[in-house]
Design a protein around this motif. Sequence first.
Motif, short mmCIF file in Angstrom:
data_model
loop_
_atom_site.label_atom_id
_atom_site.label_comp_id
_atom_site.label_asym_id
_atom_site.label_seq_id
_atom_site.Cartn_x
_atom_site.Cartn_y
_atom_site.Cartn_z
N TYR A 123 8.04 3.52 -0.11
CA TYR A 123 8.40 4.72 0.64
C TYR A 123 7.65 4.87 1.96
O TYR A 123 7.94 5.75 2.75
CB TYR A 123 8.12 5.96 -0.22
N ASN A 124 6.67 4.00 2.17
CA ASN A 124 5.78 4.10 3.31
C ASN A 124 6.30 3.22 4.44
O ASN A 124 6.44 2.01 4.28
CB ASN A 124 4.37 3.66 2.88
N SER A 125 6.58 3.80 5.58
CA SER A 125 7.09 3.02 6.72
C SER A 125 6.06 2.02 7.22
O SER A 125 6.40 1.08 7.95
CB SER A 125 7.53 3.95 7.84
N ASP A 126 4.78 2.19 6.83
CA ASP A 126 3.75 1.23 7.18
C ASP A 126 3.70 0.06 6.19
O ASP A 126 2.97 -0.91 6.41
CB ASP A 126 2.37 1.91 7.22
N GLY A 127 4.42 0.17 5.07
CA GLY A 127 4.49 -0.92 4.11
C GLY A 127 3.30 -1.04 3.18
O GLY A 127 3.24 -1.98 2.39
#
Length: 333
Positions: A131-135
């Motif tokens: 869910y984290n756009s930073d991965g």
Amino acid sequence: MTPLAAPFPHGRPRRLRRAPWIRDLVAEHRLTAKDLIWPIFVREGVDLEEPVASLPGVSRLSVDRAARAAEQAAELGIPCVALFPYTEAADKNPEATEAWNPENLVNRATRAIKAAVPEVGVLLDVALDPYNSDGHDGLVRDGVIRNDETLIALGKMALAQAEAGADILGPSDMMDGRVGYIRQLLEEQEFQDTLIMSYAAKYASCFYGPFRDAVGATGALGAGDKKTYQMDPANGDEALREVAIDLAEGADMVMVKPGMPYLDVIARVKAEFRVPTYAYQVSGEYAMLQAAALNGWLDGDRAAVESLLAFKRAGCDGILTYLAPRVAGLIAG
């Protein structure tokens, strides 16, 4: 201590191998469908099955099909499924807020599975990376993964999963203190019976690549990596410390991940702690076996069973594996 054995010719170990019935009678370990947990990838859509190119034989399933897969698990005698989401880019952000959305993919799939086959256990992963756009598995601030801020997000995620009906929560993030933080929240919110299977010894491994394809996380890290929180593959003693910490914080079961390259760690964990111990035969391990079988280099069925039996021999009480339905079918047949 080496067991006593008569010298040749009075001692002939081959006597115990000469026929299938005697080999079965003296087998030290057995693999059954009850030893397996089936990881399932879930995506949006209806009546949808989308193959994952880097995981031959594995597909992302819509929620309705995931429920049908759980019904298949019940028929095969597989006691538990583990759900992982393919999250669309639009649902990702730096705060990973979709992780605790009560209507996110895995929460909806959990409710659908528990409605269809309540006797099948559901294991949900507690980590922010889908869910984290930073991965990353944790929240990123100025290029640094923030441990204590991440705990708050993980706590909200865990409670949403427990409310959806998850039987087992699997903290896989490797943040310090996360098991204790989640256990305390579960107690406070009267989810005392919710189990925690901690990814206690999770290594910063190269074997996770196909999984990241399956959940849509490939490339999200850019030039980064997860080495500041996942374990160094060179370390074994550290795994024992991590397991000890998670058990002290309230974990009911522990896991080593990846599996096959870390059989020594599994054996040490089981010998040291004598607690329910699991391994994840991760995507890269599965993909290697499948690739070799598809090229005719290995007997795929025999390699599947042998690879899982190795986990039992090392001390595992169970294995998360994409081979679960195939092997359960072979055992039944």
